[in-house]
Design an enzyme around this catalytic site. Structure first.
Site, PDB file in Angstrom:
ATOM      1  N   SER A   1     -23.181 -17.680  28.721  1.00 35.62           N
ATOM      2  CA  SER A   1     -24.116 -18.743  29.114  1.00 35.62           C
ATOM      3  C   SER A   1     -23.560 -20.105  28.734  1.00 35.62           C
ATOM      4  O   SER A   1     -22.729 -20.213  27.811  1.00 35.62           O
ATOM      5  CB  SER A   1     -25.467 -18.530  28.415  1.00 35.62           C
ATOM      6  OG  SER A   1     -26.297 -19.666  28.560  1.00 35.62           O
TER       7      SER A   1
ATOM      8  N   TYR B   1     -29.826 -17.351  20.558  1.00 34.52           N
ATOM      9  CA  TYR B   1     -29.247 -17.072  21.872  1.00 34.52           C
ATOM     10  C   TYR B   1     -27.850 -17.682  21.995  1.00 34.52           C
ATOM     11  O   TYR B   1     -26.908 -17.022  22.442  1.00 34.52           O
ATOM     12  CB  TYR B   1     -30.173 -17.627  22.953  1.00 34.52           C
ATOM     13  CG  TYR B   1     -29.743 -17.342  24.366  1.00 34.52           C
ATOM     14  CD1 TYR B   1     -29.887 -16.067  24.918  1.00 34.52           C
ATOM     15  CD2 TYR B   1     -29.209 -18.348  25.177  1.00 34.52           C
ATOM     16  CE1 TYR B   1     -29.505 -15.808  26.225  1.00 34.52           C
ATOM     17  CE2 TYR B   1     -28.828 -18.099  26.477  1.00 34.52           C
ATOM     18  CZ  TYR B   1     -28.981 -16.832  27.003  1.00 34.52           C
ATOM     19  OH  TYR B   1     -28.610 -16.576  28.304  1.00 34.52           O
TER      20      TYR B   1
END
Length: 246
Positions: free
Chosen positions: A144, A157
């Site tokens: 990501s 995350y």
């Protein structure tokens, strides 16, 4: 019809919706047999397999919690029964619950590592013996933009997704000696999926191009990496210009 992945078996984790679904369809169109992995969404996974079969493709839906070692072993045993070994591994399964800095707990952090990072380690380790034996393999990890910029979801995350890039680099380096096995990462940003739509705080104005990305735009890059034998150890950004590389 051009089918560069004819006779190849692709495992796409978390393939029951969103990015995983788009990736599965892209690989099927290129001729691959796709294993649609899911954890609890049996109905959705079965529907994707049906859609693929309706278009003349071949797919199987197999349940497994890919953050659990025993479940991953069972997954590979089932794949061996129905399709054979894994040639293309797309580690897409993940979670991204948004947390503020003050509310991230140790459990949040551990859960993010387990599902977003450890799962990729478990699935890759079991895919490697077959890839090495055939001297062919494509390992494609969905990381990501959060790994590069911190993102908007939280440190739990961002840390897990950054770990995915390190894992990719290690596999690419260690497997290069075989000549036929590559490992790469894709770092999307704000792709228009149900997960994104559920967070009203995320706006397309964050993106220089002024819009969210489409799942198919990520799937295009997966297909590139699945069919190219000279790209390895790279993190390809699909982010509308949010993070620009040199």
């Amino acid at each position: 019809m051009d089918t560069p992945l004819k006779d190849k078996i692709a495992l796409v984790t978390g393939a029951y919706k969103g990015l995983g679904k788009a990736i599965a369809f892209s690989l099927v169109k290129a001729g691959a047999t796709v294993i649609v992995n899911y954890n609890s969404s049996k109905t959705e996974a079965a529907a994707i397999v049906q859609q693929i079969e309706n278009t003349g493709g071949k797919a199987f839906a197999i349940q497994a919690d890919v953050s659990d070692e025993a479940a991953v072993k069972a997954l590979y045993e089932e794949i061996e029964k129905v399709a054979g070994g894994v040639d293309i591994l797309v580690n897409n399964a993940g979670i991204n619950p948004t947390k503020t800095l003050e509310t991230v707990t140790l459990n949040d952090f551990k859960q993010s590592l387990d599902i977003n990072l450890t799962s990729a380690f478990l699935t890759t380790q079991l895919a490697l013996p077959g890839m090495i034996e055939k001297n062919f393999g494509r390992i494609i990890n969905l990381t990501s933009v959060a790994a590069q910029l911190g993102g908007v979801i939280g440190p739990h995350y961002a840390a897990a997704k950054a770990g995915m890039i390190g894992l990719t680099h290690s596999y690419a380096s260690l497997l290069a000696k075989y000549g036929g096995i590559t490992a790469n990462a894709i770092a999307p940003a704000l792709i228009e999926t149900d997960m994104l739509k559920s967070n009203t705080n995320i706006k397309p104005t964050l993106i220089p191009l002024g819009r969210f990305g489409q799942p198919e735009e990520v799937a295009d890059v997966v297909l590139l990496l699945a069919t190219n034998g000279y790209i390895t150890g790279q993190t390809i950004s699909v982010n509308g210009g949010w993070y620009m590389t040199s």
